[in-house]
Write a protein that holds these residues in place. Structure first.
Motif, PDB file in Angstrom:
ATOM      1  N   ARG A 264      -1.490  39.167  70.072  1.00  0.00           N
ATOM      2  CA  ARG A 264      -2.657  39.570  69.284  1.00  0.00           C
ATOM      3  C   ARG A 264      -2.266  40.607  68.234  1.00  0.00           C
ATOM      4  NH1 ARG A 264      -6.547  43.517  69.478  1.00  0.00           N
ATOM      5  NH2 ARG A 264      -8.624  42.890  68.708  1.00  0.00           N
TER       6      ARG A 264
ATOM      7  N   LEU B 130      -2.433  40.251  64.071  1.00  0.00           N
ATOM      8  CA  LEU B 130      -3.161  41.212  63.234  1.00  0.00           C
ATOM      9  C   LEU B 130      -2.250  41.839  62.184  1.00  0.00           C
ATOM     10  CD1 LEU B 130      -5.491  43.008  65.816  1.00  0.00           C
ATOM     11  CD2 LEU B 130      -6.186  41.547  63.914  1.00  0.00           C
TER      12      LEU B 130
ATOM     13  N   LYS C 110     -10.201  39.313  62.612  1.00  0.00           N
ATOM     14  CA  LYS C 110     -10.446  39.361  64.057  1.00  0.00           C
ATOM     15  C   LYS C 110      -9.499  38.410  64.786  1.00  0.00           C
ATOM     16  CE  LYS C 110     -15.432  40.209  63.574  1.00  0.00           C
ATOM     17  NZ  LYS C 110     -16.785  39.686  63.924  1.00  0.00           N
TER      18      LYS C 110
ATOM     19  N   PHE D   4      -9.268  37.325  68.844  1.00  0.00           N
ATOM     20  CA  PHE D   4      -9.911  37.555  70.135  1.00  0.00           C
ATOM     21  C   PHE D   4      -9.681  36.364  71.053  1.00  0.00           C
ATOM     22  CE2 PHE D   4     -12.875  35.812  67.086  1.00  0.00           C
ATOM     23  CZ  PHE D   4     -13.474  34.755  67.755  1.00  0.00           C
TER      24      PHE D   4
ATOM     25  N   TYR E  52     -10.619  35.399  59.538  1.00  0.00           N
ATOM     26  CA  TYR E  52     -10.410  36.340  58.433  1.00  0.00           C
ATOM     27  C   TYR E  52     -11.091  35.784  57.188  1.00  0.00           C
ATOM     28  CZ  TYR E  52      -6.754  33.057  56.988  1.00  0.00           C
ATOM     29  OH  TYR E  52      -6.072  31.929  56.610  1.00  0.00           O
TER      30      TYR E  52
END
Length: 279
Positions: A202, A206, A222, A224, A239
């Motif tokens: 993750r 990012l 994001k 998740f 995004y």
């Protein structure tokens, strides 16, 4: 003999007097009709051109629509002038108007489909759901807009084909405009094996998204965990990017994800593919 000669002379004088009266009467009518015709023609041109200048200054009015309204007004005024000229000679204009109305109704019924396209073209030019150069998608067609006419819209498909769509088919269906909004959301999904560190994956995703200057910081990207299966976890990626570079950003992000997350048990998928894999 003298009486016969006198009668001929009187008849000739009477005919000449009547001819002179008719010449004077219809001569003035003819002169007035010519003046009215010329003046009406010039006035119709002035009024229609003035209307075009006024309409073309209105924000959101296309030049094609302004020209259409100009032509309609111009020829309507010419018809009015022609009917007025006929009235100068004693012609019953009421019957002419009724005949024109009946002819217009017959033409309207015969050209019902064409008139629907014209009405749809006017609405498309006024409301502007799409403009030249934008990419749209409907239930029937999709492609880039080349020209919006009163009868049909010319388009170019993504693979370079020419497409002409009747305006009624575009007006009577929902339109998705891919180019209108300045920003557009992108969604991807990464399927991780059960041994992969989800937090590290993750964070890596990012970092890739934040390093790309074309990706919007507001709203923030994001990443998740949305789905969890027995043998894999699916990270959803969302995004926002500038619409003009949306496809390029997607391709670059997928390549960077593939390079940074190189592992046999990591697969990059679209959200629908990831959902199908966990069903």
């Amino acid at each position: 003999m003298d009486d016969q000669t006198t009668n001929i002379v009187v008849a000739t004088r009477t005919a000449l007097d009547q001819a002179s009266a008719l010449a004077v009467q219809y001569g003035f009518s003819l002169l007035g009709a010519i003046i009215l015709l010329i003046g009406g023609w010039l006035l119709a041109g002035i009024i229609s051109r003035s209307a075009y200048r006024v309409i073309s200054r209105i924000r959101g009015i296309d030049e094609t629509l302004a020209s259409f309204f100009q032509n309609v007004l111009h020829y309507s005024l010419l018809i009015l002038v022609f009917i007025t000229v006929l009235g100068q000679f004693g012609v019953q204009t009421a019957s002419i108007i009724a005949a024109l109305g009946a002819a217009g109704l017959a033409i309207g019924l015969a050209l019902q489909g064409t008139l629907q396209n014209i009405a749809a073209g006017i609405m498309l030019l006024i409301l502007r759901p799409f403009r030249v150069g934008e990419y749209i998608e409907t239930t029937n067609v999709k492609g880039y807009i080349k020209e919006i006419g009163l009868f049909a819209t010319e388009m170019k498909t993504a693979d370079g084909l020419y497409l002409m769509a009747p305006n009624s088919t575009l007006w009577n269906t929902p339109i998705i405009n891919h180019s209108r909004e300045p920003d557009r959301r992108q969604q991807l999904a990464v399927a991780l094996g059960e041994k992969v560190d989800i937090d590290l994956a993750r964070k890596t995703i990012l970092d890739i998204l934040k390093a790309d200057q074309r990706i919007k910081t507001m709203p923030a990207p994001k990443v998740f965990l949305d789905e969890l299966a027995v043998d894999q976890a699916v990270l959803n990626i969302e995004y926002w990017a500038i619409t003009s570079s949306w496809s390029d950003v997607r391709h670059d992000v997928v390549l960077k994800l593939k390079a940074k997350l190189a592992a046999p048990d990591i697969t990059i998928k679209s959200p629908t593919e990831a959902t199908a894999a966990t069903d």
